[in-house]
Design an enzyme around this catalytic site. Structure first.
Site, PDB file in Angstrom:
ATOM      1  N   ASN A  10       0.871  -1.172   0.000  1.00  0.00           N
ATOM      2  CA  ASN A  10       0.000   0.000   0.000  1.00  0.00           C
ATOM      3  C   ASN A  10       0.913   1.229   0.000  1.00  0.00           C
ATOM      4  OD1 ASN A  10      -1.805   2.040   0.486  1.00  0.00           O
ATOM      5  ND2 ASN A  10      -2.221   1.476   2.613  1.00  0.00           N
ATOM      6  N   LYS A  12       0.089   4.251  -0.252  1.00  0.00           N
ATOM      7  CA  LYS A  12      -0.564   5.454   0.311  1.00  0.00           C
ATOM      8  C   LYS A  12      -0.325   6.649  -0.632  1.00  0.00           C
ATOM      9  CE  LYS A  12       0.222   3.455   4.791  1.00  0.00           C
ATOM     10  NZ  LYS A  12       0.192   3.609   6.220  1.00  0.00           N
ATOM     11  N   HIS A  98      -9.329   1.106   4.936  1.00  0.00           N
ATOM     12  CA  HIS A  98      -8.033   1.293   5.603  1.00  0.00           C
ATOM     13  C   HIS A  98      -8.235   2.226   6.801  1.00  0.00           C
ATOM     14  CE1 HIS A  98      -3.929   2.539   6.383  1.00  0.00           C
ATOM     15  NE2 HIS A  98      -3.564   1.418   5.784  1.00  0.00           N
ATOM     16  N   GLU A 100      -6.667   4.637   7.835  1.00  0.00           N
ATOM     17  CA  GLU A 100      -6.504   6.074   7.535  1.00  0.00           C
ATOM     18  C   GLU A 100      -7.784   6.633   6.896  1.00  0.00           C
ATOM     19  OE1 GLU A 100      -2.785   5.618   5.464  1.00  0.00           O
ATOM     20  OE2 GLU A 100      -1.870   5.097   7.392  1.00  0.00           O
ATOM     21  N   GLU A 170      -5.317  -5.002  10.723  1.00  0.00           N
ATOM     22  CA  GLU A 170      -4.274  -4.002  10.919  1.00  0.00           C
ATOM     23  C   GLU A 170      -4.538  -3.231  12.217  1.00  0.00           C
ATOM     24  OE1 GLU A 170      -2.291  -2.925   6.990  1.00  0.00           O
ATOM     25  OE2 GLU A 170      -4.044  -1.649   7.141  1.00  0.00           O
ATOM     26  N   GLY A 176       2.467   2.257  10.662  1.00  0.00           N
ATOM     27  CA  GLY A 176       3.392   3.376  10.468  1.00  0.00           C
ATOM     28  C   GLY A 176       4.108   3.804  11.735  1.00  0.00           C
ATOM     29  N   SER A 212       3.518  -2.228  10.336  1.00  0.00           N
ATOM     30  CA  SER A 212       4.982  -2.213  10.486  1.00  0.00           C
ATOM     31  C   SER A 212       5.651  -3.537  10.097  1.00  0.00           C
ATOM     32  CB  SER A 212       5.381  -1.794  11.897  1.00  0.00           C
ATOM     33  OG  SER A 212       4.885  -0.493  12.170  1.00  0.00           O
TER      34      SER A 212
HETATM   35  C1  PEP Z   1      -0.695   0.059   5.986  1.00  0.00           C
HETATM   36  O1  PEP Z   1      -0.754   1.212   5.631  1.00  0.00           O
HETATM   37  O2  PEP Z   1      -1.584  -0.712   5.635  1.00  0.00           O
HETATM   38  C2  PEP Z   1       0.426  -0.353   6.830  1.00  0.00           C
HETATM   39  C3  PEP Z   1       0.390  -1.545   7.373  1.00  0.00           C
HETATM   40  O3  PEP Z   1       1.457   0.533   7.007  1.00  0.00           O
HETATM   41  P1  PEP Z   1       2.904   0.241   7.656  1.00  0.00           P
HETATM   42  O4  PEP Z   1       3.411  -1.044   7.071  1.00  0.00           O
HETATM   43  O5  PEP Z   1       3.735   1.414   7.285  1.00  0.00           O
HETATM   44  O6  PEP Z   1       2.692   0.116   9.132  1.00  0.00           O
END
Ligand code: PEP
Length: 250
Positions: A10, A12, A98, A100, A170, A176, A212
């Site tokens: 992803n 973003k 997601h 976000e 998630e 992040g 992460s």
């Molecule tokens: C994501 O945006 O779905 C995500 C898991 O981000 P990150 O790997 O940066 O934590």
């Protein structure tokens, strides 16, 4: 049958034409090292680069998809993108819900239910994200929150459509932040989700972990039987890191 693990990127709101060129050049160089027999690689760039990326990776067996879309098919919805437009572009999948989108853009369970329903009705393979916030985990509400997110997401959706669904767990506090959930936490939650989904359908809906994920922890995460793959944000922007995640040693 070979079990295919899903490694989804992803991006973003990152990357540009120049960095995409470099990324795809590297991917092409690494291509022979990837065992596509047991890996499904997904990449979701920002909307404006979808068509460009899709054409650039034409000869590479990766799936290209969008990070979001609207729940109406057409009309006066300035700035929105319809599921029909994703199909028109020949995309392979879409990400819905997601954290976000939920937390920054205030997408409620009700909105996400409408989106999920519309994309599944249009037979678009969908990665639907769920996850608890830190305060919810700390007050022991993880299971309650995830059950509610799933119940609300599936409301009035014909269960036959769920064959085009992938769930991404998630935990919001791990996205992040560099803090990934522990192996025990991932195992516990994925096992719960797997069982809970059986309330709706007999088939196994793939469940990805996101939060992460990086080259240093991919092997441990993928060692769990209940993990069908990963959704990767930050570490997917760097092809040298992403290839280490794709090619984790089983
Ligand atoms: C994501 O945006 O779905 C995500 C898991 O981000 P990150 O790997 O940066 O934590």
């Amino acid at each position: 049958m070979i079990r295919k693990r899903i490694i989804a990127a992803n991006w973003k709101m990152n990357m540009d034409f120049k960095s995409i060129d470099t990324y795809v050049d590297k991917l092409r160089n690494y291509m022979n090292d990837i065992n596509f027999e047991n890996k499904d690689v997904f990449i979701s760039p920002p909307f404006v680069y979808l068509d460009y990326l899709k054409k650039k990776v034409k000869e590479i067996p990766v799936k290209i998809g969008a990070q979001n879309c609207f729940y109406e098919e057409k009309g006066a919805f300035t700035g929105e993108i319809s599921p029909l437009m994703l199909k028109d572009l020949g995309l392979d999948f879409v990400i819905i819900g997601h954290s976000e989108r939920r937390n920054i853009f205030n997408e409620t369970d009700e909105i996400l239910n409408k989106k999920l329903k519309k994309v599944l009705e249009n037979k678009i393979l969908t990665i639907f994200c769920i996850g608890e916030k830190l305060s919810e985990r700390e007050s022991d509400k993880t299971i309650e929150i995830l059950s509610k997110q799933i119940d609300n997401a599936f409301m009035n959706i014909n269960k036959d459509l769920l064959k085009n669904l992938i769930i991404a767990y998630e935990p919001v506090w791990a996205i992040g932040t560099g803090k990934n959930a522990t192996i025990d936490q991932i195992k516990e939650v994925h096992s719960f989700i797997r069982k809970y989904l059986k309330k709706f359908v007999e088939i196994n809906i793939p469940i990805l972990y996101g939060g992460s994920v990086k080259p240093e922890n991919i092997k441990d995460i993928m060692s769990l039987d209940v993990v069908d793959g990963v959704l990767v944000g930050g570490a997917s922007l760097d092809m040298d890191k992403f290839i280490q995640i794709i090619n984790f040693e089983e």
